[in-house]
Design a protein around this motif. Structure first.
Motif, PDB file in Angstrom:
ATOM      1  N   ASN A 156      14.058  -3.945  14.388  1.00 27.40           N
ATOM      2  CA  ASN A 156      14.480  -4.949  13.414  1.00 27.40           C
ATOM      3  C   ASN A 156      14.074  -4.611  11.985  1.00 27.40           C
ATOM      4  N   GLY A 157      13.548  -3.426  11.750  1.00 26.49           N
ATOM      5  CA  GLY A 157      13.228  -2.999  10.402  1.00 26.49           C
ATOM      6  C   GLY A 157      11.867  -3.398   9.900  1.00 26.49           C
ATOM      7  N   VAL A 158      10.960  -3.742  10.773  1.00 28.91           N
ATOM      8  CA  VAL A 158       9.628  -4.155  10.345  1.00 28.91           C
ATOM      9  C   VAL A 158       8.880  -2.965   9.745  1.00 28.91           C
ATOM     10  N   PHE A 159       8.936  -1.830  10.408  1.00 24.56           N
ATOM     11  CA  PHE A 159       8.233  -0.646   9.904  1.00 24.56           C
ATOM     12  C   PHE A 159       8.878  -0.146   8.612  1.00 24.56           C
ATOM     13  N   GLY A 160      10.188  -0.146   8.547  1.00 19.86           N
ATOM     14  CA  GLY A 160      10.878   0.285   7.333  1.00 19.86           C
ATOM     15  C   GLY A 160      10.573  -0.612   6.153  1.00 19.86           C
ATOM     16  N   GLY A 161      10.504  -1.911   6.377  1.00 18.94           N
ATOM     17  CA  GLY A 161      10.161  -2.847   5.314  1.00 18.94           C
ATOM     18  C   GLY A 161       8.746  -2.651   4.824  1.00 18.94           C
ATOM     19  N   VAL A 186      11.582   0.973 -11.061  1.00 22.58           N
ATOM     20  CA  VAL A 186      12.167   1.259  -9.759  1.00 22.58           C
ATOM     21  C   VAL A 186      11.143   1.052  -8.652  1.00 22.58           C
ATOM     22  N   GLY A 187       9.882   1.389  -8.925  1.00 21.81           N
ATOM     23  CA  GLY A 187       8.835   1.168  -7.929  1.00 21.81           C
ATOM     24  C   GLY A 187       8.651  -0.304  -7.617  1.00 21.81           C
ATOM     25  N   LEU A 188       8.695  -1.127  -8.654  1.00 25.28           N
ATOM     26  CA  LEU A 188       8.574  -2.569  -8.435  1.00 25.28           C
ATOM     27  C   LEU A 188       9.766  -3.115  -7.655  1.00 25.28           C
ATOM     28  N   ALA A 189      10.947  -2.614  -7.974  1.00 28.02           N
ATOM     29  CA  ALA A 189      12.145  -3.055  -7.252  1.00 28.02           C
ATOM     30  C   ALA A 189      12.078  -2.634  -5.791  1.00 28.02           C
ATOM     31  N   GLY A 190      11.597  -1.421  -5.538  1.00 33.54           N
ATOM     32  CA  GLY A 190      11.447  -0.963  -4.156  1.00 33.54           C
ATOM     33  C   GLY A 190      10.424  -1.774  -3.393  1.00 33.54           C
ATOM     34  N   VAL A 250       4.982  -0.406   0.701  1.00 35.97           N
ATOM     35  CA  VAL A 250       3.867   0.471   0.331  1.00 35.97           C
ATOM     36  C   VAL A 250       4.322   1.543  -0.654  1.00 35.97           C
ATOM     37  N   LEU A 251       5.446   2.205  -0.370  1.00 33.02           N
ATOM     38  CA  LEU A 251       5.922   3.265  -1.257  1.00 33.02           C
ATOM     39  C   LEU A 251       6.346   2.710  -2.617  1.00 33.02           C
ATOM     40  N   GLY A 252       6.901   1.515  -2.645  1.00 37.24           N
ATOM     41  CA  GLY A 252       7.265   0.900  -3.913  1.00 37.24           C
ATOM     42  C   GLY A 252       6.053   0.588  -4.765  1.00 37.24           C
ATOM     43  N   LEU A 253       5.000   0.090  -4.126  1.00 36.95           N
ATOM     44  CA  LEU A 253       3.775  -0.200  -4.870  1.00 36.95           C
ATOM     45  C   LEU A 253       3.098   1.075  -5.346  1.00 36.95           C
ATOM     46  N   VAL A 254       3.122   2.123  -4.524  1.00 39.66           N
ATOM     47  CA  VAL A 254       2.561   3.405  -4.941  1.00 39.66           C
ATOM     48  C   VAL A 254       3.345   3.955  -6.122  1.00 39.66           C
ATOM     49  N   GLY A 255       4.664   3.849  -6.065  1.00 38.29           N
ATOM     50  CA  GLY A 255       5.491   4.310  -7.174  1.00 38.29           C
ATOM     51  C   GLY A 255       5.222   3.542  -8.453  1.00 38.29           C
ATOM     52  N   ALA A 256       5.004   2.257  -8.337  1.00 39.15           N
ATOM     53  CA  ALA A 256       4.706   1.450  -9.521  1.00 39.15           C
ATOM     54  C   ALA A 256       3.345   1.810 -10.108  1.00 39.15           C
ATOM     55  N   VAL A 257       2.368   2.048  -9.233  1.00 42.18           N
ATOM     56  CA  VAL A 257       1.029   2.404  -9.704  1.00 42.18           C
ATOM     57  C   VAL A 257       1.041   3.774 -10.371  1.00 42.18           C
ATOM     58  N   ALA A 299       9.271  -6.065   0.515  1.00 40.46           N
ATOM     59  CA  ALA A 299       8.656  -7.356   0.847  1.00 40.46           C
ATOM     60  C   ALA A 299       9.687  -8.322   1.400  1.00 40.46           C
ATOM     61  N   VAL A 300      10.862  -8.349   0.779  1.00 46.28           N
ATOM     62  CA  VAL A 300      11.923  -9.241   1.272  1.00 46.28           C
ATOM     63  C   VAL A 300      12.385  -8.798   2.647  1.00 46.28           C
ATOM     64  N   SER A 301      12.561  -7.501   2.824  1.00 45.06           N
ATOM     65  CA  SER A 301      12.980  -6.972   4.123  1.00 45.06           C
ATOM     66  C   SER A 301      11.955  -7.292   5.201  1.00 45.06           C
ATOM     67  N   LEU A 302      10.704  -7.166   4.856  1.00 47.51           N
ATOM     68  CA  LEU A 302       9.636  -7.479   5.809  1.00 47.51           C
ATOM     69  C   LEU A 302       9.582  -8.971   6.120  1.00 47.51           C
TER      70      LEU A 302
END
Length: 58
Positions: A25-30, A2-6, A35-42, A11-14
């Motif tokens: 336009n969602g730059v900060f959210g992306g 799930v972390g990798l998917a997030g 960042v949170l997805g990578l932290v979750g994966a780690v 990345a796609v959103s950004l």
């Protein structure tokens, strides 16, 4: 997983967000999702490896 998917979703959103920070336009959210997805994966990787090593007892 799930972390990798997030992280991938962030990345796609950004990548497709046009404009800059503060334009709505969602730059900060992306970036935050990336960042949170990578932290979750780690953090999830070692937990998954540990659970596979010890197995279920019960």
């Amino acid at each position: 997983m799930v972390g990798l998917a997030g992280g991938l979703n962030g990345a796609v959103s950004l990548a497709v967000a046009d404009g800059d920070l503060g334009t709505g336009n969602g730059v900060f959210g992306g970036a935050l999702a990336l960042v949170l997805g990578l932290v979750g994966a780690v953090l999830g990787g070692p937990a998954l490896a540990r659970s596979r090593r010890t197995g279920l007892s019960g």
